[in-house]
Design an enzyme around this catalytic site. Structure first.
Site, short mmCIF file in Angstrom:
data_model
loop_
_atom_site.label_atom_id
_atom_site.label_comp_id
_atom_site.label_asym_id
_atom_site.label_seq_id
_atom_site.Cartn_x
_atom_site.Cartn_y
_atom_site.Cartn_z
N PRO A 100 0.82 -1.22 0.00
CA PRO A 100 0.00 0.00 0.00
C PRO A 100 0.85 1.27 0.00
O PRO A 100 1.82 1.38 0.75
CB PRO A 100 -0.81 -0.13 1.29
CG PRO A 100 -0.92 -1.60 1.51
CD PRO A 100 0.38 -2.18 1.03
N CYS A 101 0.45 2.23 -0.84
CA CYS A 101 1.24 3.44 -1.02
C CYS A 101 0.57 4.69 -0.46
O CYS A 101 1.18 5.76 -0.44
CB CYS A 101 1.51 3.67 -2.51
SG CYS A 101 0.00 3.95 -3.48
N GLN A 102 -0.68 4.55 0.03
CA GLN A 102 -1.44 5.74 0.41
C GLN A 102 -0.74 6.59 1.46
O GLN A 102 -0.81 7.82 1.43
CB GLN A 102 -2.83 5.34 0.92
CG GLN A 102 -3.71 4.68 -0.14
CD GLN A 102 -3.60 3.16 -0.11
OE1 GLN A 102 -2.56 2.62 0.25
NE2 GLN A 102 -4.68 2.49 -0.47
#
Length: 231
Positions: A100-102
């Site tokens: 996940p990059c959020q």
């Protein structure tokens, strides 16, 4: 699904991989087209996993190295998978994935305490568990260059090297590889010390970036088969 008819089919597998945070399968498709076979795939979202499996089914029909291979799929939180269902040591040649990059992205809050950001280290936990010959981790440009994430970058590299991997942290623009989109992404590459060292990626289309016009001009004329439906 994409048209990959310009890529020569591969008859014999070149290796195997475990895919984490697989999404709809973008990264996996690239490795499958390069001759690798998925053995174990994990993704949080069931709809994304369904798309992933449709892509695998389509590719298997045209690429013999995939036709007879079986892989297990695991839908849901990676951290909630039962111990007996997790990959085993030396199960695959590669571990790949885009955690996940959020929490890292400039499009988000860039919160250092975002729980999703810890998954870059959970990715390396799986590398430690499997001890593959190599791994590929993908994430957003901010994790590569933003000063806020300097300690995270250092920790990732130190952890990977401590596990016995030579590493390369690099930024790649998809436009330099034939994609009609200026999409920059970080890649952390690791190769186990007994297997070699990673080398810089060599762009395939550095002097000619394909435009959206270039891409859409390859479609059949509107109303003919292949371009005869409305969204």
């Amino acid at each position: 699904m994409g048209d990959y008819s310009d890529i020569l089919p591969i008859t014999q597998p070149r290796g195997t991989f475990i895919s984490l945070y697989a999404g709809a399968g973008g990264l996996d498709i690239g490795f499958m087209l390069a001759g690798f076979v998925p053995l174990w795939v994990s993704e949080l979202d069931p709809l994304a996993m369904h798309t992933h499996e449709l892509a695998h089914e389509q590719l298997s029909a045209a690429h013999p190295h995939l036709a007879a291979a079986n892989h297990s799929i695991h839908v849901g939180d990676l951290l909630a998978i039962a111990e007996e269902e997790l990959p085993t040591r030396h199960m695959a040649d590669l571990v790949i994935g885009g955690p996940p990059c959020q929490g890292f992205s400039v499009a988000g809050k860039m919160d250092p305490n975002d729980e999703r950001s810890k998954h870059v280290f959970h990715f390396l936990d799986m590398v430690e568990r499997v001890n593959p010959r190599a791994f590929v981790m993908e994430n957003v440009k901010a994790l590569y260059q933003n000063a806020r994430w300097a300690k995270v970058r250092t920790a990732l590299i130190d952890r990977a090297q401590g596990l016995g991997y030579s590493t390369l942290l690099t930024l790649v623009n998809a436009a330099d590889f034939g994609v009609p989109q200026a999409r920059e992404r970080m890649f952390l590459l690791g190769i186990r010390h007994d297997c070699g060292t990673p080398t810089p990626l060599i762009p395939t289309t550095p002097s000619h970036h394909f435009s959206v016009r270039d891409a859409l001009s390859q479609l059949p004329k509107y109303g003919t088969p292949g371009n005869d439906s409305l969204c």
